[in-house]
Design a protein around this motif. Structure first.
Motif, PDB file in Angstrom:
ATOM      1  N   ASN A  10      -5.041  23.542 -10.156  1.00 56.15           N
ATOM      2  CA  ASN A  10      -4.774  23.597 -11.634  1.00 56.15           C
ATOM      3  C   ASN A  10      -3.418  24.098 -11.699  1.00 56.15           C
ATOM      4  N   ILE A  11      -2.516  24.608 -10.938  1.00 54.70           N
ATOM      5  CA  ILE A  11      -1.451  25.428 -11.088  1.00 54.70           C
ATOM      6  C   ILE A  11      -0.020  24.353 -10.769  1.00 54.70           C
ATOM      7  N   PHE A  12       0.823  24.096 -11.769  1.00 54.91           N
ATOM      8  CA  PHE A  12       2.063  23.190 -11.298  1.00 54.91           C
ATOM      9  C   PHE A  12       2.936  23.890 -10.227  1.00 54.91           C
ATOM     10  N   ILE A  13       2.917  23.401  -8.962  1.00 54.62           N
ATOM     11  CA  ILE A  13       3.857  24.039  -8.194  1.00 54.62           C
ATOM     12  C   ILE A  13       4.842  23.087  -7.879  1.00 54.62           C
ATOM     13  N   TRP A  14       6.341  23.399  -8.013  1.00 52.10           N
ATOM     14  CA  TRP A  14       7.283  22.425  -7.739  1.00 52.10           C
ATOM     15  C   TRP A  14       8.510  23.324  -7.303  1.00 52.10           C
TER      16      TRP A  14
ATOM     17  N   PHE B 209       0.852  -1.175  -0.081  1.00 52.77           N
ATOM     18  CA  PHE B 209       0.109  -0.225  -0.121  1.00 52.77           C
ATOM     19  C   PHE B 209       0.755   1.163  -0.200  1.00 52.77           C
ATOM     20  N   ASP B 210       2.014   1.269   0.930  1.00 50.08           N
ATOM     21  CA  ASP B 210       2.989   2.436   0.877  1.00 50.08           C
ATOM     22  C   ASP B 210       3.530   2.595  -0.606  1.00 50.08           C
ATOM     23  N   LEU B 211       4.052   1.450  -1.311  1.00 45.30           N
ATOM     24  CA  LEU B 211       4.729   1.751  -2.556  1.00 45.30           C
ATOM     25  C   LEU B 211       3.468   2.209  -3.680  1.00 45.30           C
ATOM     26  N   PHE B 212       2.330   1.739  -3.373  1.00 43.68           N
ATOM     27  CA  PHE B 212       1.371   2.023  -4.403  1.00 43.68           C
ATOM     28  C   PHE B 212       0.688   3.528  -4.109  1.00 43.68           C
ATOM     29  N   VAL B 213       0.842   4.243  -3.031  1.00 37.58           N
ATOM     30  CA  VAL B 213       0.480   5.495  -2.599  1.00 37.58           C
ATOM     31  C   VAL B 213       1.816   6.513  -3.312  1.00 37.58           C
ATOM     32  N   ASN B 214       2.911   5.875  -2.957  1.00 41.39           N
ATOM     33  CA  ASN B 214       4.030   6.671  -3.475  1.00 41.39           C
ATOM     34  C   ASN B 214       4.418   6.663  -4.952  1.00 41.39           C
ATOM     35  N   SER B 215       3.560   5.460  -5.682  1.00 37.71           N
ATOM     36  CA  SER B 215       3.735   5.436  -7.152  1.00 37.71           C
ATOM     37  C   SER B 215       2.782   6.521  -7.770  1.00 37.71           C
ATOM     38  N   PHE B 216       1.457   6.431  -7.210  1.00 38.72           N
ATOM     39  CA  PHE B 216       0.472   6.934  -8.022  1.00 38.72           C
ATOM     40  C   PHE B 216      -0.155   8.279  -7.388  1.00 38.72           C
ATOM     41  N   SER B 217       0.207   8.712  -6.148  1.00 38.55           N
ATOM     42  CA  SER B 217      -0.422   9.543  -5.731  1.00 38.55           C
ATOM     43  C   SER B 217      -0.514  11.077  -6.450  1.00 38.55           C
ATOM     44  N   GLU B 218       0.526  11.247  -7.182  1.00 40.37           N
ATOM     45  CA  GLU B 218       0.574  12.482  -8.135  1.00 40.37           C
ATOM     46  C   GLU B 218      -0.244  12.392  -9.212  1.00 40.37           C
TER      47      GLU B 218
ATOM     48  N   PRO C 237      -7.756  17.107  -4.443  1.00 43.83           N
ATOM     49  CA  PRO C 237      -6.884  17.048  -3.058  1.00 43.83           C
ATOM     50  C   PRO C 237      -7.428  16.393  -1.934  1.00 43.83           C
ATOM     51  N   VAL C 238      -8.766  16.234  -1.960  1.00 44.99           N
ATOM     52  CA  VAL C 238      -9.527  15.636  -0.741  1.00 44.99           C
ATOM     53  C   VAL C 238      -9.088  14.100  -0.835  1.00 44.99           C
ATOM     54  N   ILE C 239      -8.970  13.334  -2.271  1.00 43.18           N
ATOM     55  CA  ILE C 239      -8.787  12.159  -2.252  1.00 43.18           C
ATOM     56  C   ILE C 239      -7.248  11.827  -1.745  1.00 43.18           C
ATOM     57  N   GLN C 240      -6.283  12.699  -2.444  1.00 38.02           N
ATOM     58  CA  GLN C 240      -4.821  12.768  -2.076  1.00 38.02           C
ATOM     59  C   GLN C 240      -4.731  12.849  -0.574  1.00 38.02           C
ATOM     60  N   LEU C 241      -5.471  13.789   0.111  1.00 41.52           N
ATOM     61  CA  LEU C 241      -5.108  13.967   1.470  1.00 41.52           C
ATOM     62  C   LEU C 241      -5.490  12.780   2.234  1.00 41.52           C
ATOM     63  N   VAL C 242      -6.749  11.905   1.965  1.00 45.43           N
ATOM     64  CA  VAL C 242      -6.879  10.774   2.575  1.00 45.43           C
ATOM     65  C   VAL C 242      -6.051   9.698   2.435  1.00 45.43           C
ATOM     66  N   LEU C 243      -5.546   9.646   0.919  1.00 45.35           N
ATOM     67  CA  LEU C 243      -4.302   8.605   0.623  1.00 45.35           C
ATOM     68  C   LEU C 243      -3.168   8.884   1.714  1.00 45.35           C
ATOM     69  N   PHE C 244      -2.855   9.962   1.837  1.00 43.34           N
ATOM     70  CA  PHE C 244      -1.568  10.554   2.515  1.00 43.34           C
ATOM     71  C   PHE C 244      -1.601  10.119   3.991  1.00 43.34           C
ATOM     72  N   ILE C 245      -2.781  10.585   4.427  1.00 41.78           N
ATOM     73  CA  ILE C 245      -3.014   9.873   5.927  1.00 41.78           C
ATOM     74  C   ILE C 245      -3.290   8.604   5.989  1.00 41.78           C
ATOM     75  N   LEU C 246      -3.886   7.804   5.081  1.00 46.56           N
ATOM     76  CA  LEU C 246      -3.676   6.400   5.316  1.00 46.56           C
ATOM     77  C   LEU C 246      -2.307   5.743   5.126  1.00 46.56           C
ATOM     78  N   GLN C 247      -1.681   6.525   4.427  1.00 47.66           N
ATOM     79  CA  GLN C 247      -0.077   5.966   4.117  1.00 47.66           C
ATOM     80  C   GLN C 247       0.519   6.221   5.360  1.00 47.66           C
ATOM     81  N   ASP C 248       0.475   7.390   5.985  1.00 40.60           N
ATOM     82  CA  ASP C 248       1.238   7.736   7.269  1.00 40.60           C
ATOM     83  C   ASP C 248       0.673   6.885   8.148  1.00 40.60           C
TER      84      ASP C 248
END
Length: 162
Positions: A108-112, A20-29, A35-46
């Protein structure tokens, strides 16, 4: 003591958490626009990483070596894994907080930024090391020498006492 049937169940749980950790690291981007789904995945990963560390410590505490009072021996053998568990969790939480703070309102803005990119690369590099050492430790803890009295353990105990 850990029975063979229970060990396979615990090992399966540990591998499931790593996958699961590998899956979230690979596909979270890919979920940057949600952002809500991404936040939930990050919380579950941690939480999963924290749970994996707890399971690892429970396995270490269940060994005969620990019960014989040779915690230093266990720590010496598995110190890299313990350190990488803590480092991986700290880097993951830091990366998730930073990413969500930057991207929450502007999906919608690419921030890196340079710092975010450096933290991203460092977290992914440490994650690879964490996966390797965690899996190796989980498999090594299946060795019966950690769960019974043996000549190896008596020699280690004599070295500690002498």
């Amino acid at each position: 003591m850990l029975q063979p049937g229970n060990y396979s169940l615990v090992l399966s749980l540990q591998f499931l958490l790593l996958i699961f950790d590998l899956f979230v690291n690979s596909f979270s981007e890919l979920l940057r626009s949600a952002p809500v789904i991404q936040l939930v995945l990050f919380i579950l990963q941690d939480v999963g990483t924290l749970f994996a560390a707890i399971v690892l410590f429970l396995m270490l505490f269940n060994t005969f070596v620990f019960q014989a009072g040779l915690l230093g021996l266990l720590f010496h053998r598995f110190q890299v894994t313990v350190f990488l568990c803590a480092l991986h969790l700290a880097l993951s939480v830091s990366l998730h907080v930073w990413m969500m703070n930057l991207r929450w309102k502007s999906v919608n803005i690419f921030i890196w930024s340079d710092g975010l990119q450096a933290l991203f690369v460092l977290q992914r590099f440490v994650a690879v090391l964490y996966f390797y050492f965690y899996k190796r430790t989980a498999l090594n803890l299946g060795d019966s020498c950690y769960y019974r009295d043996s000549l190896w353990l008596r020699n280690e105990f004599a070295q500690v006492r002498g």
